[in-house]
Design an enzyme around this catalytic site. Structure first.
Site, PDB file in Angstrom:
ATOM      1  CD  GLU A   1     -15.302  16.592   4.507  1.00  0.00           C
ATOM      2  OE1 GLU A   1     -14.684  16.648   3.444  1.00  0.00           O
ATOM      3  OE2 GLU A   1     -14.745  16.337   5.590  1.00  0.00           O
TER       4      GLU A   1
ATOM      5  N   GLY B   1      -0.027   5.777   5.050  1.00  0.00           N
ATOM      6  CA  GLY B   1       0.788   4.956   5.938  1.00  0.00           C
ATOM      7  C   GLY B   1       1.987   4.370   5.211  1.00  0.00           C
TER       8      GLY B   1
ATOM      9  N   GLY C   1       0.817  -1.209   0.000  1.00  0.00           N
ATOM     10  CA  GLY C   1       0.000   0.000   0.000  1.00  0.00           C
ATOM     11  C   GLY C   1       0.848   1.255   0.000  1.00  0.00           C
TER      12      GLY C   1
HETATM   13  C1  LIG Z   1     -13.475  10.657   0.841  1.00  0.00           C
HETATM   14  C2  LIG Z   1     -12.511  10.626   2.002  1.00  0.00           C
HETATM   15  C3  LIG Z   1     -12.211  11.797   2.697  1.00  0.00           C
HETATM   16  C4  LIG Z   1     -11.325  11.785   3.759  1.00  0.00           C
HETATM   17  N1  LIG Z   1     -11.059  12.964   4.404  1.00  0.00           N
HETATM   18  C5  LIG Z   1     -10.135  12.978   5.397  1.00  0.00           C
HETATM   19  C6  LIG Z   1      -9.761  14.199   6.024  1.00  0.00           C
HETATM   20  O1  LIG Z   1     -10.278  15.278   5.696  1.00  0.00           O
HETATM   21  N2  LIG Z   1      -8.806  14.177   7.002  1.00  0.00           N
HETATM   22  C7  LIG Z   1      -8.208  12.993   7.376  1.00  0.00           C
HETATM   23  O2  LIG Z   1      -7.334  13.000   8.235  1.00  0.00           O
HETATM   24  N3  LIG Z   1      -8.554  11.813   6.830  1.00  0.00           N
HETATM   25  C8  LIG Z   1      -9.495  11.777   5.833  1.00  0.00           C
HETATM   26  N4  LIG Z   1      -9.837  10.586   5.251  1.00  0.00           N
HETATM   27  C9  LIG Z   1      -9.252   9.336   5.782  1.00  0.00           C
HETATM   28  C10 LIG Z   1      -7.839   9.110   5.264  1.00  0.00           C
HETATM   29  O3  LIG Z   1      -7.804   9.276   3.862  1.00  0.00           O
HETATM   30  C11 LIG Z   1      -7.396   7.715   5.669  1.00  0.00           C
HETATM   31  O4  LIG Z   1      -7.425   7.618   7.067  1.00  0.00           O
HETATM   32  C12 LIG Z   1      -5.987   7.402   5.174  1.00  0.00           C
HETATM   33  O5  LIG Z   1      -5.958   7.432   3.771  1.00  0.00           O
HETATM   34  C13 LIG Z   1      -5.501   6.045   5.669  1.00  0.00           C
HETATM   35  O6  LIG Z   1      -4.223   5.787   5.156  1.00  0.00           O
HETATM   36  P1  LIG Z   1      -3.751   4.298   4.843  1.00  0.00           P
HETATM   37  O7  LIG Z   1      -2.331   4.392   4.385  1.00  0.00           O
HETATM   38  O8  LIG Z   1      -4.086   3.416   5.973  1.00  0.00           O
HETATM   39  O9  LIG Z   1      -4.683   3.813   3.627  1.00  0.00           O
HETATM   40  P2  LIG Z   1      -4.889   4.459   2.200  1.00  0.00           P
HETATM   41  O10 LIG Z   1      -4.429   5.860   2.144  1.00  0.00           O
HETATM   42  O11 LIG Z   1      -6.297   4.150   1.825  1.00  0.00           O
HETATM   43  O12 LIG Z   1      -3.891   3.613   1.259  1.00  0.00           O
HETATM   44  C14 LIG Z   1      -4.083   2.257   1.003  1.00  0.00           C
HETATM   45  C15 LIG Z   1      -3.288   1.900  -0.248  1.00  0.00           C
HETATM   46  O13 LIG Z   1      -3.254   0.477  -0.366  1.00  0.00           O
HETATM   47  C16 LIG Z   1      -3.508   0.093  -1.701  1.00  0.00           C
HETATM   48  N5  LIG Z   1      -4.088  -1.258  -1.644  1.00  0.00           N
HETATM   49  C17 LIG Z   1      -5.251  -1.615  -1.059  1.00  0.00           C
HETATM   50  N6  LIG Z   1      -5.424  -2.930  -1.147  1.00  0.00           N
HETATM   51  C18 LIG Z   1      -4.353  -3.425  -1.811  1.00  0.00           C
HETATM   52  C19 LIG Z   1      -3.958  -4.737  -2.216  1.00  0.00           C
HETATM   53  N7  LIG Z   1      -4.697  -5.818  -1.937  1.00  0.00           N
HETATM   54  N8  LIG Z   1      -2.796  -4.884  -2.892  1.00  0.00           N
HETATM   55  C20 LIG Z   1      -2.040  -3.793  -3.188  1.00  0.00           C
HETATM   56  N9  LIG Z   1      -2.357  -2.532  -2.825  1.00  0.00           N
HETATM   57  C21 LIG Z   1      -3.502  -2.348  -2.127  1.00  0.00           C
HETATM   58  C22 LIG Z   1      -4.447   1.173  -2.211  1.00  0.00           C
HETATM   59  O14 LIG Z   1      -4.408   1.252  -3.636  1.00  0.00           O
HETATM   60  C23 LIG Z   1      -3.911   2.427  -1.526  1.00  0.00           C
HETATM   61  O15 LIG Z   1      -2.943   3.078  -2.311  1.00  0.00           O
HETATM   62  C24 LIG Z   1     -10.735  10.571   4.175  1.00  0.00           C
HETATM   63  C25 LIG Z   1     -11.027   9.382   3.480  1.00  0.00           C
HETATM   64  C26 LIG Z   1     -11.900   9.417   2.395  1.00  0.00           C
HETATM   65  C27 LIG Z   1     -12.216   8.132   1.653  1.00  0.00           C
END
Ligand SMILES: Cc1cc2nc3c(=O)[nH]c(=O)nc-3n(C[C@H](O)[C@H](O)[C@H](O)COP(=O)(O)OP(=O)(O)OC[C@H]3O[C@@H](n4cnc5c(N)ncnc54)[C@H](O)[C@@H]3O)c2cc1C
Length: 421
Positions: free
Chosen positions: A173, A18, A14
Site C-alpha cells: 500500500e 480490540g 488499549g
Molecule cells: C498502517 C496500517 C494499516 C493497516 N491496515 C489494515 C487493513 O486494511 N485491514 C485490517 O483489517 N487491518 C489493518 N491493519 C491492522 C489493524 O490495524 C490491527 O490488526 C488492529 O489495529 C489491532 O487492534 P488492537 O486492538 O489489537 O491494537 P491497536 O488497534 O493497535 O490498539 C492498541 C492500543 O493500545 C494502546 N497502547 C499500546 N501500548 C500501551 C501501553 N503500554 N499503555 C497504554 N496504552 C497502550 C495504543 O495507544 C492503542 O490505542 C493495519 C495496521 C496498520 C499499522
C-alpha cells in the site's frame, strides 16, 4: 443497590479495535470498567496511508476515546501508559502509580520489528501512529523539495529514490501510494525535476509479495505495482540501512526516503508477563483468550496469538481484534459470575489490500477479486468501519474528491497540521 466500588473492577489496556469493542461489550453491565490508553484517541489504522499521503487529515481517522465512550456511565477512560503487569498480584504498574484489577483485558496492539537493528528505526520509519504518518508525509515531500534545489545529479537521484522495505499489505500500500504521488499528484508541480521519473523500490526478503494472499493475487499485485512504476524486488533481504542508502548484501541503493514495513512485534508489555510468547512476542492465549495460568486475565488482538480451526495463527487484522474484543467481554462477565467461559471462533469475512487508486486485491470466501471491483469493496468496507467517527460522510467525500481531482495531495503536505478546534 450496590455501590459502584463494590462491583468487580475490569481494567482494559488499549483503546484500539480490540479494547474499544471489549469496552462496548461491558458497557451498562454490573462491572466497573477502567480503560487505559497512552493516547487519548482511538485510531483507525487502516486509513493511516491516506494521512501519510495527505488524502485525509489526522482528525478524520482519530476519535477521542472519552467521546466514544461518553454514554457508558460504568466506564472510566484514563490517559496512562502501562509499563508492566504483575499477573500474580493482579496489579498494573503505570507511568505514574499502579492499579489493581479483578479482571484484565490486555489489548495494547503491536508495532514493527527491526529484527534486532533498532538503530534503523530513525532512518526508516514505519507507519503505526498519526505522528508516523505526518513524519512520512513530511519526509516524502521534503525529498522532492530538496531535489528541486539540488545541482549534483547523483544526490538528486538519491533524493528522488524511495525504498519501501517489506512486501506485505503495508509495504504494498505504501509503495502504491508513493507511486501515485510522484506520477499523478505532484507530476507537474516542479521545474528542475520530473517527479514522474522518481524511483520507487519495494524490497521483499521472501520469494513473493503479499505472501499471505492466495494465487493469483500476489502476481496480480506485482503486475499492478510494476505498471504504476514501482520496481518490485523479491528475495531481496536488507542487510544495512544508512542515512542515504539501503544495502542488500554488497549492493547499495542510494535513497533518501526509506520506509519500513517488515516484521511485526507485539507490544513490549507482553515481556513483563512471564508467560510463553511466540517469536514476535505475542502471548499464546488459551482458546477462551485467557492467559494460561491466569483465568482472570485475557489478551486479545495484535498482542495475542491463537490458532484457527485449521491450526493456522489468526492474522493481525482489525476484524480479529474486533471479534475478540466482543468475545472477551462476554468471557469476562462469565468468569466474574462463576460460569464457564467459551472458546473464541473467528468469522473470516475476507482480507483485502489496496494497491492504489482504483486497484486492490481481495479474498472474500471463495472469491478472489482484483482491480476496481476489489478497490470499491475495500473502500466500502473501510468507510462502513468508520461508524462512530466524526463526519463519516465528510471523510468519504473529501477522500473521493481527492481521488477524482488529485488535488488534496502533496502540495498541501508541508502545511503544519493543527488540530481542529
Ligand atoms: C498502517 C496500517 C494499516 C493497516 N491496515 C489494515 C487493513 O486494511 N485491514 C485490517 O483489517 N487491518 C489493518 N491493519 C491492522 C489493524 O490495524 C490491527 O490488526 C488492529 O489495529 C489491532 O487492534 P488492537 O486492538 O489489537 O491494537 P491497536 O488497534 O493497535 O490498539 C492498541 C492500543 O493500545 C494502546 N497502547 C499500546 N501500548 C500501551 C501501553 N503500554 N499503555 C497504554 N496504552 C497502550 C495504543 O495507544 C492503542 O490505542 C493495519 C495496521 C496498520 C499499522
Amino acid at each position: 443497590m450496590s455501590h459502584p466500588h463494590d462491583l468487580p473492577h475490569v481494567v482494559i489496556v488499549g483503546g484500539g479495535f480490540g479494547g474499544l469493542n471489549a469496552a462496548w461489550g461491558l458497557a451498562g453491565r454490573r462491572v466497573r470498567v477502567t480503560l487505559l490508553d497512552r493516547r487519548n484517541h482511538h485510531l483507525f489504522q487502516p486509513l493511516l496511508y491516506q494521512v501519510a499521503t495527505a488524502a485525509l487529515n489526522p482528525a478524520d481517522i482519530a476519535s477521542p476515546l472519552r467521546a466514544v465512550l461518553r454514554r457508558a456511565a460504568n466506564i472510566t477512560v484514563l490517559l496512562a501508559e502501562v509499563q508492566s503487569v504483575d499477573l500474580a498480584d493482579r496489579r498494573l504498574i503505570l507511568d505514574e502509580g499502579e492499579m489493581r484489577y479483578d479482571a484484565l483485558v490486555l489489548a495494547a496492539g503491536a508495532g514493527h520489528s527491526y529484527f534486532g537493528h533498532d538503530d534503523w528505526e530513525p532512518l526508516a520509519p514505519s507507519l503505526k501512529t498519526l505522528e508516523d504518518a505526518l513524519e512520512i508525509r513530511r519526509r516524502v515531500l521534503l525529498a522532492y523539495e530538496m531535489a528541486e534545489r539540488e545541482r549534483d545529479a547523483a544526490e538528486q537521484r538519491a533524493l528522488l529514490t524511495s525504498v519501501v522495505v517489506g512486501g506485505g499489505p503495508t509495504g504494498v500500500e505504501l509503495a502504491g501510494a508513493l507511486a501515485e504521488i510522484s506520477r499523478q499528484t505532484i507530476a507537474r508541480d516542479f521545474r528542475s525535476i520530473d517527479p514522474t521519473q522518481a524511483r520507487i523500490v519495494l524490497l521483499e526478503g521472501g520469494p513473493r509479495i503479499l505472501a499471505a494472499f492466495p494465487d493469483p493475487l500476489p502476481e496480480r499485485a506485482r503486475e499492478t505495482l510494476t505498471h504504476m512504476g514501482v520496481e518490485v524486488r523479491t528475495g531481496a533481504m536488507v542487510t544495512r540501512v544508512t542515512p542515504d542508502a539501503v544495502w542488500i548484501g554488497g549492493e547499495q541503493i542510494r535513497a533518501r526516503t526509506v520506509l519500513w514495513a517488515a516484521g511485526v512485534a507485539a507490544s513490549p508489555l507482553t515481556r513483563s508477563l512471564g508467560v510463553p510468547l511466540d517469536r514476535a512476542g505475542h502471548v499464546q492465549v488459551a482458546p477462551d483468550l485467557s492467559i494460561p495460568g491466569h483465568p482472570e486475565a485475557f489478551a486479545i488482538g495484535d498482542m495475542a496469538t491463537l490458532d484457527d480451526e485449521h491450526g493456522r495463527p489468526l492474522p493481525g487484522l482489525a476484524p480479529v481484534a474486533i471479534q475478540q474484543g466482543r468475545a472477551v467481554a462476554a468471557n469476562v462477565l462469565r468468569r466474574l459470575s462463576g460460569e464457564p467461559t467459551q472458546p473464541f471462533r473467528y468469522w473470516d469475512k475476507g482480507t483485502m489490500a489496496t494497491i492504489g487508486r482504483a486497484a486492490a486485491v481481495a479474498v472474500i470466501g471463495p472469491l478472489r477479486l482484483t482491480g476496481v471491483l476489489a478497490w470499491l469493496t475495500w473502500l466500502f468496507v473501510h468507510i462502513m468501519f468508520l461508524i462512530g467517527f466524526r463526519n463519516r460522510f465528510l471523510v468519504l467525500f473529501q477522500w473521493a474528491w481527492a481521488y477524482v481531482t488529485w488535488q488534496r495531495g502533496a502540495r498541501l503536505i508541508t502545511r503544519p497540521w493543527r488540530p481542529k478546534p
